[in-house]
Design a protein around this motif. Structure first.
Motif, PDB file in Angstrom:
ATOM      1  N   ALA A 101       4.217   5.657  11.343  1.00 44.99           N
ATOM      2  CA  ALA A 101       3.133   4.889  10.398  1.00 44.99           C
ATOM      3  C   ALA A 101       1.874   4.587  10.836  1.00 44.99           C
ATOM      4  CB  ALA A 101       3.861   3.823   9.604  1.00 44.99           C
ATOM      5  N   TYR A 102       1.612   4.173  12.020  1.00 37.65           N
ATOM      6  CA  TYR A 102       0.423   3.911  12.676  1.00 37.65           C
ATOM      7  C   TYR A 102      -0.431   5.170  12.926  1.00 37.65           C
ATOM      8  CZ  TYR A 102       0.722  -1.337  13.041  1.00 37.65           C
ATOM      9  OH  TYR A 102       0.753  -2.557  12.772  1.00 37.65           O
ATOM     10  N   ASP A 103       0.410   6.282  13.556  1.00 40.85           N
ATOM     11  CA  ASP A 103      -0.214   7.626  13.536  1.00 40.85           C
ATOM     12  C   ASP A 103      -0.717   8.074  12.452  1.00 40.85           C
ATOM     13  OD1 ASP A 103       0.137   7.600  16.209  1.00 40.85           O
ATOM     14  OD2 ASP A 103       1.782   8.516  16.431  1.00 40.85           O
ATOM     15  N   TYR A 108      -3.038  -1.301   4.808  1.00 45.51           N
ATOM     16  CA  TYR A 108      -1.985  -0.598   5.261  1.00 45.51           C
ATOM     17  C   TYR A 108      -1.348  -1.214   6.400  1.00 45.51           C
ATOM     18  CZ  TYR A 108       0.007   3.935   7.155  1.00 45.51           C
ATOM     19  OH  TYR A 108       0.603   4.781   7.537  1.00 45.51           O
ATOM     20  N   TYR A 109      -2.136  -1.879   7.338  1.00 44.74           N
ATOM     21  CA  TYR A 109      -1.427  -2.564   8.428  1.00 44.74           C
ATOM     22  C   TYR A 109      -0.460  -3.544   7.872  1.00 44.74           C
ATOM     23  CZ  TYR A 109      -4.553   0.209  11.561  1.00 44.74           C
ATOM     24  OH  TYR A 109      -5.319   1.171  12.244  1.00 44.74           O
ATOM     25  N   PHE A 133      11.311   1.550  16.157  1.00 43.53           N
ATOM     26  CA  PHE A 133       9.884   2.066  16.797  1.00 43.53           C
ATOM     27  C   PHE A 133       9.444   3.389  16.285  1.00 43.53           C
ATOM     28  CE2 PHE A 133       7.448   4.554  20.216  1.00 43.53           C
ATOM     29  CZ  PHE A 133       6.544   3.592  20.535  1.00 43.53           C
ATOM     30  N   ASP A 134      10.287   4.270  16.252  1.00 39.91           N
ATOM     31  CA  ASP A 134       9.537   5.889  15.761  1.00 39.91           C
ATOM     32  C   ASP A 134       8.989   5.536  14.425  1.00 39.91           C
ATOM     33  OD1 ASP A 134      10.377   6.843  18.057  1.00 39.91           O
ATOM     34  OD2 ASP A 134      12.366   7.593  17.186  1.00 39.91           O
ATOM     35  N   VAL A 145       0.891  -1.216   0.021  1.00 37.67           N
ATOM     36  CA  VAL A 145      -0.077   0.070   0.021  1.00 37.67           C
ATOM     37  C   VAL A 145       0.983   1.131   0.014  1.00 37.67           C
ATOM     38  CG1 VAL A 145      -0.243   0.238   2.538  1.00 37.67           C
ATOM     39  CG2 VAL A 145      -1.833   1.206   1.093  1.00 37.67           C
ATOM     40  N   ASN A 146       0.383   2.203  -0.676  1.00 35.95           N
ATOM     41  CA  ASN A 146       1.145   3.432  -0.802  1.00 35.95           C
ATOM     42  C   ASN A 146       0.973   4.350   0.595  1.00 35.95           C
ATOM     43  OD1 ASN A 146       2.498   6.141  -1.557  1.00 35.95           O
ATOM     44  ND2 ASN A 146       2.007   5.645  -3.445  1.00 35.95           N
ATOM     45  N   ILE A 147       1.897   4.277   1.416  1.00 37.04           N
ATOM     46  CA  ILE A 147       1.873   4.954   2.667  1.00 37.04           C
ATOM     47  C   ILE A 147       1.833   6.455   2.587  1.00 37.04           C
ATOM     48  CG2 ILE A 147       2.841   5.312   4.907  1.00 37.04           C
ATOM     49  CD1 ILE A 147       3.757   2.199   5.039  1.00 37.04           C
TER      50      ILE A 147
END
Length: 334
Positions: free
Chosen positions: A125-127, A106-107, A119-120, A36-38
């Protein structure tokens, strides 16, 4: 993760106040894709919303053109209004299904392409995902709400302007019928919105938790210090003081733990208040207390933001665990 808590606090109040409404099942399409295109994700969801709203706007204009501001035309085209309401319900289901499907993709992309140790990066990405679907749902809510209000206001004006030509009892019945159709449609659309927001938030926290569990279970201790030349003679430094300081920094300072625990206690207090609100007959008085809670939340939010800049690894892990625990408590209370 923490920024989403305020949305959850507000949502809990809304759902508590609307608990008597019908239970529409949220769409939960778990179809996954490999990529997926993030970078363009937010724009992609926004285009999906615009496409649906443009279609609905054109159909609304077509219906109102048939009525043409005249009561007789409205009487003869009530079915067209009903058909439009059915259309907006179906299109809403289609949009939410599309959003759920793309979120799942996306996930999946985060889980399969991102370094678990960074982590960052994956947290951002989740944010990004949270911001994207939250904005998409808000945009769609504003759009369908405006479209429905336009129809209501136009039909209300048509009926009001007909009292000098049509029997008042007929108009009264016509207005009641018109309003009931509008109200039922609006309530159903709102329930779809709130249900899908809650479902998407569940998916967000669940997927984030899986990533965090993997991250916290991974050995991330990597030394970047150059190895000393084994052939070079050197004197070993006294490391006792350094080791004592290092051990202290790897633990959780009492004042930090106290601040984080106080934040969790506040969330517990808020949940208890919302249960009281749900059971109370005097919700107006309790709304004043609610505003006080939101003011306290802003104070805690600022304190926690200040703490984040000074957390060691152990404190940061404990902080994230508490934030996640608070969010799960909120979700369970909804």
């Amino acid at each position: 993760m923490k920024k989403a808590l305020v949305m959850l606090l507000v949502l809990l109040l809304v759902i508590t106040g609307c608990s008597s409404r019908s239970n529409n099942k949220p769409v939960n399409n778990q179809t996954k894709q490999s990529e997926v295109n993030i970078d363009n994700f937010e724009k992609e969801l926004s285009k999906d919303v615009d496409k649906i709203l443009t279609k609905l706007e054109k159909e609304k204009d077509s219906v109102m053109h048939k009525i043409d501001g005249k009561y007789e035309n409205y009487k003869n085209n009530k079915s067209a209004v009903d058909d439009f309401y059915a259309l907006i319900q179906n299109e809403s289901d289609t949009l939410y299904q599309t959003i759920h499907s793309k979120i799942a993709a996306y996930y999946s992309s985060i889980e399969t392409t991102m370094d678990i140790n960074d982590f960052d990066a994956w947290n951002d990405a989740y944010d990004t995902c949270y911001d994207a679907w939250n904005k998409a749902l808000e945009k769609y809510y504003s759009g369908w709400n405006e479209i429905c209000d336009d129809i209501y206001e136009d039909l209300n004006d048509i009926i009001d302007d007909s009292y000098d030509k049509v029997d008042s009892s007929e108009l009264s019945d016509a207005w009641s019928e018109m309003y009931d159709a509008y109200s039922d449609n609006w309530s159903s659309l709102y329930n779809k919105y709130s249900d899908n927001w809650g479902s998407l938030y569940h998916e967000y926290t669940d997927n984030w938790s899986v990533m965090y569990d993997k991250y916290s279970g991974t050995d991330r201790t990597i030394s970047n210090d150059p190895k000393p030349d084994e052939t070079e003679s050197h004197t070993e430094p006294d490391t006792s003081t350094h080791e004592e300081t290092q051990n202290q920094s790897n633990g959780i300072r009492p004042e930090i733990k106290e601040a984080i625990d106080a934040y969790e206690s506040f969330i517990d207090e808020y949940i208890a208040f919302m249960k009281k609100y749900r059971e109370s007959d005097n919700s107006v008085t309790l709304l004043i207390d609610y505003m006080s809670f939101m003011s306290k939340y802003e104070e805690y939010d600022k304190k926690m933001d200040a703490l984040e800049a000074d957390l060691n690894d152990a404190e940061e892990q404990y902080y994230l665990e508490v934030i996640l625990r608070c969010e799960k408590k909120m979700l369970e209370a909804i």
